[in-house]
Scaffold this motif. Structure first.
Motif, PDB file in Angstrom:
ATOM      1  N   MET B   1       0.847  -1.194   0.000  1.00 12.38           N
ATOM      2  CA  MET B   1       0.000   0.000   0.000  1.00 12.38           C
ATOM      3  C   MET B   1       0.887   1.251   0.000  1.00 12.38           C
ATOM      4  O   MET B   1       1.820   1.348   0.798  1.00 12.38           O
ATOM      5  CB  MET B   1      -0.882   0.013   1.249  1.00 12.38           C
ATOM      6  CG  MET B   1      -1.821   1.160   1.276  1.00 12.38           C
ATOM      7  SD  MET B   1      -3.117   1.050   2.526  1.00 12.38           S
ATOM      8  CE  MET B   1      -2.264   0.476   3.963  1.00 12.38           C
ATOM      9  N   ILE B   2       0.543   2.180  -0.889  1.00 15.06           N
ATOM     10  CA  ILE B   2       1.370   3.394  -0.945  1.00 15.06           C
ATOM     11  C   ILE B   2       0.976   4.341   0.189  1.00 15.06           C
ATOM     12  O   ILE B   2      -0.135   4.275   0.710  1.00 15.06           O
ATOM     13  CB  ILE B   2       1.281   4.095  -2.325  1.00 15.06           C
ATOM     14  CG1 ILE B   2      -0.178   4.370  -2.694  1.00 15.06           C
ATOM     15  CG2 ILE B   2       1.997   3.316  -3.387  1.00 15.06           C
ATOM     16  CD1 ILE B   2      -0.332   5.233  -3.907  1.00 15.06           C
ATOM     17  N   LEU B   3       1.922   5.245   0.512  1.00 15.79           N
ATOM     18  CA  LEU B   3       1.749   6.085   1.699  1.00 15.79           C
ATOM     19  C   LEU B   3       0.508   6.969   1.615  1.00 15.79           C
ATOM     20  O   LEU B   3      -0.216   7.142   2.604  1.00 15.79           O
ATOM     21  CB  LEU B   3       3.009   6.936   1.890  1.00 15.79           C
ATOM     22  CG  LEU B   3       3.055   7.758   3.170  1.00 15.79           C
ATOM     23  CD1 LEU B   3       3.116   6.858   4.386  1.00 15.79           C
ATOM     24  CD2 LEU B   3       4.223   8.719   3.155  1.00 15.79           C
ATOM     25  N   LYS B 150     -18.654   5.091  -1.488  1.00 12.07           N
ATOM     26  CA  LYS B 150     -18.632   6.266  -2.381  1.00 12.07           C
ATOM     27  C   LYS B 150     -17.284   6.967  -2.269  1.00 12.07           C
ATOM     28  O   LYS B 150     -16.688   7.380  -3.252  1.00 12.07           O
ATOM     29  CB  LYS B 150     -19.766   7.223  -2.019  1.00 12.07           C
ATOM     30  CG  LYS B 150     -21.099   6.756  -2.543  1.00 12.07           C
ATOM     31  CD  LYS B 150     -22.171   7.782  -2.291  1.00 12.07           C
ATOM     32  CE  LYS B 150     -23.501   7.231  -2.831  1.00 12.07           C
ATOM     33  NZ  LYS B 150     -24.637   8.002  -2.373  1.00 12.07           N
ATOM     34  N   PHE B 151     -16.828   7.109  -1.009  1.00 13.29           N
ATOM     35  CA  PHE B 151     -15.524   7.756  -0.771  1.00 13.29           C
ATOM     36  C   PHE B 151     -14.416   6.966  -1.458  1.00 13.29           C
ATOM     37  O   PHE B 151     -13.541   7.536  -2.102  1.00 13.29           O
ATOM     38  CB  PHE B 151     -15.270   7.823   0.746  1.00 13.29           C
ATOM     39  CG  PHE B 151     -13.945   8.432   1.115  1.00 13.29           C
ATOM     40  CD1 PHE B 151     -13.810   9.799   1.274  1.00 13.29           C
ATOM     41  CD2 PHE B 151     -12.817   7.639   1.284  1.00 13.29           C
ATOM     42  CE1 PHE B 151     -12.591  10.356   1.602  1.00 13.29           C
ATOM     43  CE2 PHE B 151     -11.592   8.187   1.606  1.00 13.29           C
ATOM     44  CZ  PHE B 151     -11.482   9.562   1.770  1.00 13.29           C
ATOM     45  N   LYS B 152     -14.502   5.662  -1.338  1.00 14.67           N
ATOM     46  CA  LYS B 152     -13.452   4.789  -1.899  1.00 14.67           C
ATOM     47  C   LYS B 152     -13.392   4.916  -3.427  1.00 14.67           C
ATOM     48  O   LYS B 152     -12.303   5.057  -3.998  1.00 14.67           O
ATOM     49  CB  LYS B 152     -13.739   3.339  -1.510  1.00 14.67           C
ATOM     50  CG  LYS B 152     -12.558   2.417  -1.669  1.00 14.67           C
ATOM     51  CD  LYS B 152     -12.935   1.030  -1.265  1.00 14.67           C
ATOM     52  CE  LYS B 152     -12.591   0.069  -2.368  1.00 14.67           C
ATOM     53  NZ  LYS B 152     -13.223  -1.227  -2.193  1.00 14.67           N
ATOM     54  N   THR B 153     -14.548   4.879  -4.063  1.00 13.92           N
ATOM     55  CA  THR B 153     -14.535   4.959  -5.520  1.00 13.92           C
ATOM     56  C   THR B 153     -14.049   6.338  -5.996  1.00 13.92           C
ATOM     57  O   THR B 153     -13.429   6.447  -7.050  1.00 13.92           O
ATOM     58  CB  THR B 153     -15.955   4.721  -6.115  1.00 13.92           C
ATOM     59  OG1 THR B 153     -16.908   5.206  -5.196  1.00 13.92           O
ATOM     60  CG2 THR B 153     -16.222   3.293  -6.413  1.00 13.92           C
ATOM     61  N   ARG B 154     -14.296   7.368  -5.209  1.00 12.01           N
ATOM     62  CA  ARG B 154     -13.922   8.708  -5.645  1.00 12.01           C
ATOM     63  C   ARG B 154     -12.470   9.058  -5.327  1.00 12.01           C
ATOM     64  O   ARG B 154     -11.770   9.670  -6.128  1.00 12.01           O
ATOM     65  CB  ARG B 154     -14.854   9.724  -4.980  1.00 12.01           C
ATOM     66  CG  ARG B 154     -14.637  11.108  -5.489  1.00 12.01           C
ATOM     67  CD  ARG B 154     -15.823  11.975  -5.277  1.00 12.01           C
ATOM     68  NE  ARG B 154     -15.546  13.304  -5.811  1.00 12.01           N
ATOM     69  CZ  ARG B 154     -16.322  14.330  -5.606  1.00 12.01           C
ATOM     70  NH1 ARG B 154     -17.414  14.194  -4.903  1.00 12.01           N
ATOM     71  NH2 ARG B 154     -16.016  15.500  -6.103  1.00 12.01           N
ATOM     72  N   PHE B 155     -12.022   8.707  -4.119  1.00 10.39           N
ATOM     73  CA  PHE B 155     -10.706   9.196  -3.670  1.00 10.39           C
ATOM     74  C   PHE B 155      -9.619   8.136  -3.594  1.00 10.39           C
ATOM     75  O   PHE B 155      -8.447   8.469  -3.580  1.00 10.39           O
ATOM     76  CB  PHE B 155     -10.826   9.864  -2.285  1.00 10.39           C
ATOM     77  CG  PHE B 155     -11.655  11.092  -2.283  1.00 10.39           C
ATOM     78  CD1 PHE B 155     -11.174  12.264  -2.850  1.00 10.39           C
ATOM     79  CD2 PHE B 155     -12.936  11.093  -1.755  1.00 10.39           C
ATOM     80  CE1 PHE B 155     -11.942  13.420  -2.857  1.00 10.39           C
ATOM     81  CE2 PHE B 155     -13.707  12.231  -1.757  1.00 10.39           C
ATOM     82  CZ  PHE B 155     -13.215  13.400  -2.313  1.00 10.39           C
ATOM     83  N   TYR B 156      -9.987   6.882  -3.483  1.00 13.39           N
ATOM     84  CA  TYR B 156      -8.950   5.866  -3.286  1.00 13.39           C
ATOM     85  C   TYR B 156      -8.494   5.324  -4.632  1.00 13.39           C
ATOM     86  O   TYR B 156      -9.292   4.874  -5.431  1.00 13.39           O
ATOM     87  CB  TYR B 156      -9.503   4.728  -2.409  1.00 13.39           C
ATOM     88  CG  TYR B 156      -8.434   3.776  -1.920  1.00 13.39           C
ATOM     89  CD1 TYR B 156      -7.707   4.052  -0.773  1.00 13.39           C
ATOM     90  CD2 TYR B 156      -8.144   2.631  -2.641  1.00 13.39           C
ATOM     91  CE1 TYR B 156      -6.721   3.191  -0.348  1.00 13.39           C
ATOM     92  CE2 TYR B 156      -7.151   1.767  -2.214  1.00 13.39           C
ATOM     93  CZ  TYR B 156      -6.450   2.048  -1.071  1.00 13.39           C
ATOM     94  OH  TYR B 156      -5.469   1.196  -0.652  1.00 13.39           O
ATOM     95  N   ARG B 157      -7.180   5.389  -4.851  1.00 10.93           N
ATOM     96  CA  ARG B 157      -6.644   4.876  -6.117  1.00 10.93           C
ATOM     97  C   ARG B 157      -5.775   3.646  -5.842  1.00 10.93           C
ATOM     98  O   ARG B 157      -4.947   3.659  -5.000  1.00 10.93           O
ATOM     99  CB  ARG B 157      -5.779   5.941  -6.782  1.00 10.93           C
ATOM    100  CG  ARG B 157      -6.542   7.216  -7.049  1.00 10.93           C
ATOM    101  CD  ARG B 157      -6.726   7.481  -8.534  1.00 10.93           C
ATOM    102  NE  ARG B 157      -7.374   8.770  -8.758  1.00 10.93           N
ATOM    103  CZ  ARG B 157      -8.689   8.987  -8.635  1.00 10.93           C
ATOM    104  NH1 ARG B 157      -9.474   8.019  -8.295  1.00 10.93           N
ATOM    105  NH2 ARG B 157      -9.196  10.177  -8.860  1.00 10.93           N
TER     106      ARG B 157
END
Lengths: 279, 157
Positions: B1-3, B150-157
């Motif tokens: 996992m990246i920082l 929703k947060f995950k799909t929008r902000f988590y890459r």
């Protein structure tokens, strides 16, 4: 319920970290090993909080105030509110001076010859976890130090009465244990009855336990309790609170629940006094 | 996992804990207690089982301990245990219905609250609070699941 499917969960890492976490927990609960770490972290958090407030939020709010021409009024209002809090505490001090400083001359002589700058110091609350105060056993608050750290054992009051005592100090903040903290005990008296009131972990509630067969006293709801001064920390004769309930436990001991008159949630300023330092 | 991803996860958990402290101040009077921070942590472990393992759970727990001022290691211990339990069931979740998953996390948060209360609220330990919080946290899990997805799909890459 479905059976646990085989997975690639690294059990060794989990086992090691569980042992490490348990060790940390044991050391902290038993020996308070990490208190310094927590204090440093809290100090850093408070400092960064202040910096963010002063550098980011204050200029923005000042800008808004300028545009609405209310800046001075708001500042004046704030300073008046602070002054009012301080004067309320000072009033309490003046009204209870006879009880707080029984040996006033000696105390003043002592203070002149010691490092304590004055017999009382106004302090502002730096942080108070109100959630912990309402939910849990530990009732602590932190004060910003003035020019020097507060001395351990100093009595902390607000305009309503005694809140607690200083337990620890570092360069920036001092920790106060409130009288309702489960680890705190304060000697109280009413007429000829004496007892040690322990904190219950519930906001403002103290508990006096005694054997009714040894002390044939009768109490009534609303009866006042005063500090007895026996512990050598708190001054004698100050109203601490009144009885809210009387119960009997399984061991046939009577439990008096006393509600403290001082509420730590009402003010942002408190006063630290050293009434027993002349002894 | 990246920082950056780790920081995003950490930020959501800290924010949820902040909300917790604000809301629980009023809820405690009614024998209710949210564990939003813990549920958000559970969501991340549940939805990213390959990214959050023992070490990240342990570190997040330690940081939460420092921020909340709770006994050092308490959240670290509970987060690590919870992470292990969620990982153990990661394949079973695929055949669970959403209701079963909700009950699972409501139970987990009930145990979390119970353990926390055992350590920080021994004198006034309330079974009623733990019991009522089971239902409260079950309902909360549903909203957290929807919001965090929703947060995950929008902000988590």
């Amino acid at each position: 319920m479905a059976r646990i499917a085989p997975g690639n969960t690294p059990k060794f890492a989990y086992a090691v970290l569980l042992i490490v976490a348990s060790t940390f927990l044991y050391l902290d609960l038993q020996y308070k090993t990490f208190t310094a770490t927590k204090n440093i972290f809290n100090s850093g958090l408070l400092t960064s909080n202040l910096i963010v407030k002063n550098l980011i939020f204050k200029p923005i709010s000042n800008l808004y105030n300028l545009t609405t021409s209310k800046k001075e009024l708001i500042q004046l209002n704030q300073s008046l509110a602070d002054e009012l809090e301080v004067s309320k505490i000072e009033n309490f001090l003046i009204l209870n001076k006879a009880d707080l400083f029984k040996n006033n001359d000696e105390l003043i002589n002592y203070i002149k010859s010691s490092t304590i700058k004055s017999l009382n110091e106004i302090a502002s609350i730096s942080s108070f976890n109100t959630n912990l105060y309402k939910c849990c056993d530990s009732h602590r608050l932190f004060l910003f130090n003035n020019s020097t750290p507060f001395k351990e054992g100093g009595t902390v009051i607000n305009s309503e009465g005694i809140l607690g005592q200083i337990t620890d100090s570092n360069k920036r903040v001092s920790e106060v244990i409130l009288i309702s903290d489960i680890k705190h005990s304060i000697p109280l008296k009413t007429k000829e009855f004496f007892c040690n009131a322990n904190g219950t972990g519930r906001p403002r509630i103290l508990e006096c336990k005694y054997d009714a067969s040894l002390w044939p006293e009768s109490f009534e709801i609303g009866q006042n309790f005063f500090s007895s001064g026996l512990g050598g920390i708190f001054p004698e004769g100050l109203l601490i609170g009144s009885i809210t309930s009387i119960k009997t436990d399984d061991d046939n001991e009577t439990i008096l629940e006393i509600k403290s008159i001082a509420n730590p949630l009402t003010q942002n300023h408190v006063m630290v006094i050293y009434p027993n330092d002349f002894n | 996992m990246i920082l950056t991803n780790f920081l995003k996860i950490l930020a959501t958990i800290i924010f949820a804990n902040y909300l917790d402290s604000k809301i629980n101040f009023f809820m405690v009077d009614y024998y209710l207690s949210f564990s939003l921070g813990f549920l958000v942590f559970c969501f991340w472990v549940f939805s990213l089982p390959n990214n959050i393992y023992a070490v990240s759970s342990f570190i997040i727990g330690l940081l939460i301990d420092l921020i909340l001022g709770s006994p050092f290691g308490l959240n670290a211990l509970l987060f690590t245990i919870s992470s292990f339990i969620i990982h153990s069931y990661r394949y079973s979740f695929k055949i669970f219905s959403f209701l079963q998953i909700t009950i699972f996390f409501a139970f987990l948060s009930m145990f979390y609250l119970g353990f926390i209360n055992l350590f920080v609220n021994t004198a006034n330990f309330s079974y009623l609070l733990i019991f009522l919080s089971f239902f409260l946290n079950g309902i909360t899990w549903i909203s957290i699941y929807i919001l965090m997805n929703k947060f995950k799909t929008r902000f988590y890459r």
